[in-house]
Design a protein around this motif. Structure first.
Motif, PDB file in Angstrom:
ATOM      1  N   SER A   4      39.387  51.126  33.699  1.00 41.33           N
ATOM      2  CA  SER A   4      38.707  49.903  33.287  1.00 41.33           C
ATOM      3  C   SER A   4      37.351  49.758  33.981  1.00 41.33           C
ATOM      4  CB  SER A   4      39.577  48.694  33.633  1.00 41.33           C
ATOM      5  OG  SER A   4      39.659  48.531  35.039  1.00 41.33           O
ATOM      6  N   LYS A   6      36.426  47.167  35.505  1.00 43.43           N
ATOM      7  CA  LYS A   6      36.673  46.495  36.783  1.00 43.43           C
ATOM      8  C   LYS A   6      36.981  47.506  37.881  1.00 43.43           C
ATOM      9  CE  LYS A   6      38.199  42.143  34.731  1.00 43.43           C
ATOM     10  NZ  LYS A   6      39.319  41.189  34.543  1.00 43.43           N
ATOM     11  N   ILE A  36      34.421  40.323  40.302  1.00 46.81           N
ATOM     12  CA  ILE A  36      35.745  40.161  39.706  1.00 46.81           C
ATOM     13  C   ILE A  36      36.522  39.148  40.537  1.00 46.81           C
ATOM     14  CG2 ILE A  36      35.833  42.483  38.718  1.00 46.81           C
ATOM     15  CD1 ILE A  36      37.482  43.382  41.086  1.00 46.81           C
ATOM     16  N   SER A  39      41.994  38.119  43.271  1.00 49.95           N
ATOM     17  CA  SER A  39      43.321  38.680  43.041  1.00 49.95           C
ATOM     18  C   SER A  39      43.232  40.056  42.380  1.00 49.95           C
ATOM     19  CB  SER A  39      44.151  37.743  42.163  1.00 49.95           C
ATOM     20  OG  SER A  39      43.499  37.520  40.912  1.00 49.95           O
ATOM     21  N   MET A  40      42.256  40.214  41.474  1.00 52.49           N
ATOM     22  CA  MET A  40      42.065  41.507  40.819  1.00 52.49           C
ATOM     23  C   MET A  40      41.504  42.532  41.799  1.00 52.49           C
ATOM     24  SD  MET A  40      42.335  43.471  38.241  1.00 52.49           S
ATOM     25  CE  MET A  40      42.827  42.294  36.971  1.00 52.49           C
ATOM     26  N   LYS A  43      44.350  43.733  43.875  1.00 53.53           N
ATOM     27  CA  LYS A  43      45.232  44.592  43.082  1.00 53.53           C
ATOM     28  C   LYS A  43      44.651  45.992  42.919  1.00 53.53           C
ATOM     29  CE  LYS A  43      47.291  44.940  38.447  1.00 53.53           C
ATOM     30  NZ  LYS A  43      47.427  44.277  37.122  1.00 53.53           N
ATOM     31  N   LEU A  44      43.366  46.077  42.615  1.00 51.90           N
ATOM     32  CA  LEU A  44      42.733  47.380  42.388  1.00 51.90           C
ATOM     33  C   LEU A  44      42.548  48.150  43.696  1.00 51.90           C
ATOM     34  CD1 LEU A  44      40.092  46.368  39.699  1.00 51.90           C
ATOM     35  CD2 LEU A  44      42.282  47.515  39.349  1.00 51.90           C
TER      36      LEU A  44
END
Length: 219
Positions: A4, A6, A36, A39-40, A43-44
């Protein structure tokens, strides 16, 4: 793209900071830089940590890349410059002159750009003479670029052109720098662009990796 945008932004940001010896980023700082959600970003980043490309804790503040060279190469296999949206134009002059004309006009008009592929290596580590001019521009600035090109006798192409503008968001300009009076993309982005372009781009990518290795060896 196999990953992605992101994740592209997260990887790009972490690699650039690693090469520039900047302090490790926290999750919230990474989120702000990559534009971004926090939380993202977490996660990444944890995804990279589970893949052994990065680490946190153990007395280390923030997210630290453990294998930046391996991450650059892995990223390059998942990234494709050919899939980016583009607008093409035609210039009569040779690329070396066109690049300087674009750089000067962009500076006067306050337009953001960054050369890539052989248009960038020409100013960093000349390997293959460019036959076309490739540059990143912000998608929202396309109309302004069309007007600027028209004033510089660079015409819109109905088909294939020799001035190729890759339409992107601000994340692609992260780490852009000045080389021989023009703006070029960051070294990690340039490596990924060249490698994904294929053919002689892969050969030129190895020249850029030599520059990256020298920087990392000084870390």
């Amino acid at each position: 793209m196999l990953i992605s945008e992101k994740l592209n932004s997260v990887i790009r940001t972490l690699l650039i900071d690693s090469l520039e010896l900047k302090p490790n980023l926290t999750f919230s700082e990474l989120a702000k830089r990559a534009d971004i959600a926090p939380s993202m970003a977490k996660k990444l980043a944890l995804k990279l940590i589970r893949s052994d490309y990065a680490m946190i804790g153990k007395g280390i503040k923030g997210i630290k890349l453990t294998q930046p060279k391996k991450l650059i190469k892995a990223w390059s296999y998942c990234y494709s410059i050919r899939e980016l949206e583009k607008a093409e134009f035609i210039a009569a002059e040779r690329p070396q002159y066109v690049m300087l004309k674009i750089a000067n006009a962009a500076a006067k008009n306050g337009l953001k750009y960054a050369f890539t592929l052989f248009s960038a290596t020409e100013h960093i580590s000349p390997y293959i003479a460019p036959s076309d001019t490739y540059l990143y521009i912000r998608k929202e600035d396309l109309k302004a670029w069309q007007n600027l090109f028209y004033s510089q006798n660079i015409q819109s192409a109905e088909g294939q052109g020799n001035v190729i503008c890759l339409l992107v968001d601000d994340a692609y300009f992260e780490g852009a720098w000045t080389a021989r009076e023009v703006t070029v993309v960051s070294l990690p982005q340039l490596y990924a662009d060249l490698f994904s372009y294929g053919s002689r781009g892969e050969e030129a990518a190895e020249e850029i990796m030599n520059l990256i290795n020298r920087r990392l060896n000084n870390v």
